[in-house]
Scaffold this motif. Structure first.
Motif, PDB file in Angstrom:
ATOM      1  N   GLY A   3       0.828  -1.198   0.000  1.00  0.00           N
ATOM      2  CA  GLY A   3       0.000   0.000   0.000  1.00  0.00           C
ATOM      3  C   GLY A   3       0.860   1.245   0.000  1.00  0.00           C
ATOM      4  N   TYR A   4       0.243   2.375  -0.310  1.00  0.00           N
ATOM      5  CA  TYR A   4       0.991   3.629  -0.454  1.00  0.00           C
ATOM      6  C   TYR A   4       1.609   4.077   0.864  1.00  0.00           C
ATOM      7  CZ  TYR A   4       2.048   8.543  -1.202  1.00  0.00           C
ATOM      8  OH  TYR A   4       2.681   9.755  -1.262  1.00  0.00           O
ATOM      9  N   GLU A  99      -0.848  -0.720  -5.622  1.00  0.00           N
ATOM     10  CA  GLU A  99       0.001   0.398  -5.212  1.00  0.00           C
ATOM     11  C   GLU A  99      -0.441   1.704  -5.888  1.00  0.00           C
ATOM     12  OE1 GLU A  99       2.156   0.374  -2.905  1.00  0.00           O
ATOM     13  OE2 GLU A  99       2.760  -1.713  -2.625  1.00  0.00           O
ATOM     14  N   THR A 102      -3.879   2.805  -4.254  1.00  0.00           N
ATOM     15  CA  THR A 102      -3.750   3.332  -2.891  1.00  0.00           C
ATOM     16  C   THR A 102      -3.029   4.687  -2.893  1.00  0.00           C
ATOM     17  OG1 THR A 102      -1.745   1.954  -2.596  1.00  0.00           O
ATOM     18  CG2 THR A 102      -3.825   1.115  -1.708  1.00  0.00           C
ATOM     19  N   LYS A 103      -2.132   4.875  -3.846  1.00  0.00           N
ATOM     20  CA  LYS A 103      -1.465   6.179  -3.968  1.00  0.00           C
ATOM     21  C   LYS A 103      -2.472   7.245  -4.379  1.00  0.00           C
ATOM     22  CE  LYS A 103       2.389   8.576  -6.209  1.00  0.00           C
ATOM     23  NZ  LYS A 103       3.538   8.453  -7.151  1.00  0.00           N
ATOM     24  N   SER A 105      -5.669   7.174  -3.861  1.00  0.00           N
ATOM     25  CA  SER A 105      -6.568   7.378  -2.719  1.00  0.00           C
ATOM     26  C   SER A 105      -5.934   8.282  -1.679  1.00  0.00           C
ATOM     27  CB  SER A 105      -6.923   6.022  -2.085  1.00  0.00           C
ATOM     28  OG  SER A 105      -7.579   5.185  -3.012  1.00  0.00           O
ATOM     29  N   THR A 111      -7.475   7.880   2.264  1.00  0.00           N
ATOM     30  CA  THR A 111      -6.844   6.760   2.964  1.00  0.00           C
ATOM     31  C   THR A 111      -6.772   6.944   4.475  1.00  0.00           C
ATOM     32  OG1 THR A 111      -5.521   6.303   0.984  1.00  0.00           O
ATOM     33  CG2 THR A 111      -4.790   5.291   3.046  1.00  0.00           C
ATOM     34  N   ASP A 115      -8.839   3.889   5.829  1.00  0.00           N
ATOM     35  CA  ASP A 115      -7.752   3.062   5.309  1.00  0.00           C
ATOM     36  C   ASP A 115      -8.149   1.587   5.127  1.00  0.00           C
ATOM     37  OD1 ASP A 115      -7.901   2.723   8.059  1.00  0.00           O
ATOM     38  OD2 ASP A 115      -5.756   2.359   8.295  1.00  0.00           O
ATOM     39  N   VAL A 118     -10.490   1.396   2.124  1.00  0.00           N
ATOM     40  CA  VAL A 118      -9.698   1.672   0.926  1.00  0.00           C
ATOM     41  C   VAL A 118      -8.905   0.436   0.515  1.00  0.00           C
ATOM     42  CG1 VAL A 118      -7.696   2.942   0.043  1.00  0.00           C
ATOM     43  CG2 VAL A 118      -9.541   4.167   1.201  1.00  0.00           C
ATOM     44  N   HIS A 119      -8.307  -0.232   1.495  1.00  0.00           N
ATOM     45  CA  HIS A 119      -7.546  -1.444   1.192  1.00  0.00           C
ATOM     46  C   HIS A 119      -8.455  -2.543   0.644  1.00  0.00           C
ATOM     47  CE1 HIS A 119      -4.062   0.352   3.072  1.00  0.00           C
ATOM     48  NE2 HIS A 119      -3.356  -0.734   2.824  1.00  0.00           N
ATOM     49  N   CYS A 122      -9.487  -1.279  -3.074  1.00  0.00           N
ATOM     50  CA  CYS A 122      -8.326  -1.328  -3.975  1.00  0.00           C
ATOM     51  C   CYS A 122      -7.879  -2.772  -4.182  1.00  0.00           C
ATOM     52  CB  CYS A 122      -7.175  -0.500  -3.410  1.00  0.00           C
ATOM     53  SG  CYS A 122      -7.488   1.274  -3.389  1.00  0.00           S
ATOM     54  N   LYS A 196      -3.964  -5.531   6.439  1.00  0.00           N
ATOM     55  CA  LYS A 196      -3.816  -4.211   7.059  1.00  0.00           C
ATOM     56  C   LYS A 196      -4.197  -4.275   8.541  1.00  0.00           C
ATOM     57  CE  LYS A 196      -3.195   0.318   6.816  1.00  0.00           C
ATOM     58  NZ  LYS A 196      -1.873   0.897   6.480  1.00  0.00           N
TER      59      LYS A 196
END
Length: 312
Positions: A3-4, A99, A102-103, A105, A111, A115, A118-119, A122, A196
Motif C-alpha cells: 500500500g501507499y 500500489e 492506494t497512492k 486514494s 486513505t 484506510d 480503501v484497502h 483497492c 492491514k
C-alpha cells in the motif's frame, strides 16, 4: 510496504518486479498444496476416510502418498510451468494496480480516514485486474493438474493452449470467469483488508512501526486464512467449470458434467450435498495460510531490498 507509503521511493517498475518475484517464490514452494486442493475439488465422490466407500482421495496425507505412489513425486509439481506464468502475471498486475490505486486514494485524502475500506476496495479491483490478465494460465494449469501421468491429453503448456483453442475455441480459456470474479473481488479485497488489520494489531502488540519479515508473515498468514473461508465455494465451482469438455480418465472416478455456473451449483448440491462446496477446504486453508504469508512477506522483503539498494 504493502500500500501507499510516502516514505517509499519506489517506481511502478519496482512494484512490478517485486510482485512478480513474490509470485515466483510462492508458487515454487506451495505448488504441491495447489495440486492437492485441485484434486479434491474435482472429485465427485465424497471425501471420507471410510475405506468401504470408493473415494480416491480421503485426506491430505493419504492423497499425497497416493499421488506419489501412482504418479511419482514430480506429480506434486504438475502444472508448475503454467502455475508460474499465472503467479508472475497475477502478482505483477495485482501489486502494481494496488500500489497505484492506494497512492491515488492517499492523494485524494481518503486513505487516512478510511484506510481499511480503501484497502478492501483497492484489493478487490487489483484482484479482478490480475485475474483477467492471468486467467488463461489458470485454465491450462487446472487441465494439466487434472490429467493422469498414464493418460496424458496434453504434452506441454503450448500443446495444451493449442488443443484447447483448436478443439474448444479461445473463449474456453476464460470459462469460469464469472464465479472467479465473484470470488476474487471479495477475496482479494478481504485479503488486503485483513492484512492491514493484522499488521496494525501485530505492530501495536510489539510496539513498533517497522515492517519486518515476522510481521508480514504473521499478518499475511492470518489474512489468507480468513479471506479463503469467505469465498471458498466459488473457487470450487470455478475449477469444476474449467474441466468441462475434458475427460480426466477412470482412475480419478466419476467425471462431473454441468452447464454453466448456476447449473454447476445445483448439480453439486443435488449429488454431493452442501459439503460438496467445501471439498478440499483443509488443503486449501493450509495452502492459503502458507501462500499468503509467503506472498506478502516476499513482496515486502523485495520492496525493502530494492529501496535499500537505491539509497546506498
Amino acid at each position: 510496504m504493502v500500500g501507499y507509503d510516502p516514505k517509499k521511493k519506489l517506481t511502478e517498475l519496482d512494484y512490478m518486479f517485486a510482485g512478480s518475484a513474490s509470485g515466483v517464490i510462492t508458487r515454487l514452494l506451495c505448488q504441491p498444496l495447489d495440486v492437492l486442493k485441485i484434486r479434491f475439488q474435482l472429485q465427485v465422490e465424497p471425501v471420507v476416510r471410510n475405506v468401504a466407500i470408493s473415494s480416491k482421495y480421503r485426506s491430505i496425507f493419504q492423497a499425497t502418498n497416493l499421488i506419489i505412489q501412482e504418479e511419482g513425486i514430480k506429480a506434486l509439481w504438475k502444472g508448475h510451468v503454467p502455475g508460474q506464468l499465472l503467479s508472475i502475471s497475477y502478482g505483477l498486475a495485482q501489486f502494481t494496480t494496488f500500489e497505484v490505486l492506494t497512492k491515488k486514494s492517499a492523494n485524494l485524502g481518503i486513505t487516512q480516514k478510511w484506510d481499511v475500506i480503501v484497502h478492501f476496495m483497492c484489493g478487490s479491483i487489483s484482484g479482478c485486474t490480475a485475474t483477467f490478465v492471468s486467467f488463461p494460465f489458470d485454465v491450462v494449469r487446472t487441465r494439466l493438474v487434472a490429467q493422469s501421468e498414464s493418460n496424458k491429453i496434453y504434452k506441454s503448456v503450448p500443446d495444451a493452449f493449442h488443443q484447447i483453442v483448436k478443439q474448444e475455441g479461445p473463449l474456453v480459456l476464460y470459462r469460469g470467469m464469472l464465479p472467479t470474479f465473484m470470488q476474487v473481488g471479495p477475496h482479494a479485497g478481504a485479503q488486503f483488508m485483513f492484512y492491514k488489520i493484522f499488521d496494525k494489531i501485530y505492530k501495536n502488540t510489539v510496539k513498533t512501526d517497522e515492517t519486518t519479515f515476522t510481521s508480514s508473515t504473521v499478518a499475511g498468514s492470518l489474512a489468507g486464512f480468513f479471506a479463503k473461508i469467505v469465498v471458498y465455494p466459488l473457487d470450487l465451482i470455478k475449477k469444476r467449470l474449467q474441466i468441462q469438455g475434458f475427460k480426466r480418465g477412470e482412475m480419478f472416478g466419476e467425471n462431473f458434467i454441468c452447464n454453466g455456473m448456476f447449473n454447476c451449483m445445483s448439480q453439486i448440491y443435488k449429488r454431493e450435498g452442501y459439503r460438496g462446496y467445501f471439498k478440499g477446504l483443509n488443503a486449501s486453508l493450509v495452502k492459503a495460510v502458507a501462500t499468503s504469508a509467503l506472498y506478502f512477506s516476499s513482496y515486502e522483503m523485495v520492496c525493502e531490498a530494492i529501496q535499500i539498494y537505491r539509497t546506498t
